[in-house]
Design an enzyme around this catalytic site. Structure first.
Site: not given
Ligand code: NAI
Length: 258
Positions: A91, A155, A159, A190
C-alpha cells in the site's frame, strides 16, 4: 462478528495513515494478525495500540519499502515469529505532482522507487514465503494507473506500472503452480493526507477548480473514504476471492466509467 481472515497473518505497508491504516483495522476486525509497517514509527505505534485496544491482534515494524534488505529480513522475521505470511498489501505510496515539463528526474525516481520498486520487492519477498502455505497479494495501484492526469506524470507512470506488474506476477505464480493470488486495487479520489497535501501544493485557483471538477465528474458525487478501499482489500484477501488473480478492482465512485 464474522472472521473472514481467521488465523491469517497479514502484512500492510504504509499502514500508519489513510488507506493502509483503515485496511489494517478492517483486517484485524476480521480475525487477522496484522503486521503494521510504515516509515513513521510513531504512526505505527498508534495504529498497533488502537487495534490492540479494540481487541484485535497487531504487531508493528518500522519499514521503508525502498530498502531491499529490509524487505527480506522483515518477511523472514514474520515467518520465524508467526510461522507464515498469508496476505501482503503493498500500500505504501507517494505522489509528487508535476507535469512532464516541470518534473525533475530526482522526484521522478523517488516516486518510482516507492511506488514501483517497493511493490516489486514486496511481491518477491512475499512469494518466497507464500509458496508453500499459499497467499493473497494485493497491490494498491490507482485510477491513475488507468487514466492520465496532466499534473501527475511520474505518479501515472508508477501506478500504470503496478497495474501491469501485478498481471505479470499473477501469471508467474499461476504458471509455477504456487497457491498465490495477485491482484491490484484502483482507488479513486479518497480523502486522506495524500489528497489533502496534493490539493494544498497547488495554487488555490487550481485546487478549487479540481475540487469542482471532481464533484462534477465522480458519478457518485463525492470522494471515497479509506474504509471503501479497506473493504475491497478484505474481499481480495479472503477466500471469497479464491478464483481471482491478475484482476483489477476499481473502487472509484464510477470516475473511470467515462
Ligand atoms: P497517505 O499519504 O495518507 O499514507 C501513506 C502512508 O505511507 C504514510 O503513512 C507514509 O508514512 C507511508 N509511506 C510513504 N512512503 C513510504 C515508504 N517509502 N516506506 C514505507 N511507508 C511509506 O496515503 P493514502 O492516500 O492512504 O494512499 C495509500 C496508497 O493508496 C498509495 O499507494 C496511494 O498511491 C494509493 N492511492 C491513494 C488514493 C487517494 O485518493 N488517497 C487514490 C489512489 C491510490
Amino acid at each position: 462478528m464474522s472472521q473472514r481472515l481467521e488465523n491469517k497473518i497479514a502484512l500492510v505497508t504504509g499502514a500508519g495513515a489513510g488507506i493502509g491504516e483503515a485496511t489494517s483495522r478492517r483486517f484485524a476486525e476480521e480475525g487477522a494478525t496484522v503486521i503494521v509497517t510504515d516509515m513513521d514509527g510513531d504512526a505505527v505505534e498508534r495504529v498497533v495500540a488502537d487495534i490492540t485496544a479494540a481487541g484485535g491482534r497487531a504487531d508493528g515494524r518500522v519499514q521503508d519499502v525502498t530498502d531491499e534488505q529490509g524487505w527480506d529480513s522483515l518477511v523472514d522475521a514474520i515467518v520465524a515469529e508467526y510461522g507464515a505470511l498469508h496476505v501482503l498489501v503493498n500500500n505504501a505510496g507517494i505522489a509528487l505532482p508535476a507535469n512532464v515539463e516541470d518534473a525533475t528526474l530526482a522526484d521522478w525516481r523517488k516516486v518510482q522507487a516507492v511506488n514501483v520498486e517497493g511493490v516489486f520487492m514486496g511481491c518477491r519477498a512475499a512469494i518466497r514465503a507464500m509458496k508453500s502455505c499459499g497467499g493473497s497479494i494485493i497491490n494498491i495501484s490507482s485510477i491513475e494507473g488507468i487514466v492520465g492526469e496532466p499534473n501527475t506524470a511520474a505518479y501515472n507512470t508508477s501506478k500504470g506500472g503496478v497495474r501491469i506488474f501485478t498481471k505479470s506476477t499473477a501469471l508467474h505464480c499461476a504458471k509455477q503452480g504456487y497457491p498465490i493470488r495477485v491482484n491490484s486495487v484502483h482507488p479513486g479520489f479518497i480523502l486522506t493526507a495524500m489528497v489533502e497535501q496534493g490539493l494544498a501544493s497547488m495554487p488555490e485557483d487550481v485546487s478549487q477548480e479540481m475540487l469542482e471538477r471532481l464533484d462534477r465528474e465522480i458519478p457518485l458525487q463525492r470522494m471515497g473514504e479509506p474504509l471503501d478501499i479497506a473493504n475491497g482489500c478484505l474481499f481480495l484477501a479472503s477466500e471469497e476471492a479464491k478464483y481471482m488473480t491478475g484482476s483489477e478492482l476499481i473502487i472509484d465512485g464510477g470516475y473511470t466509467c467515462h
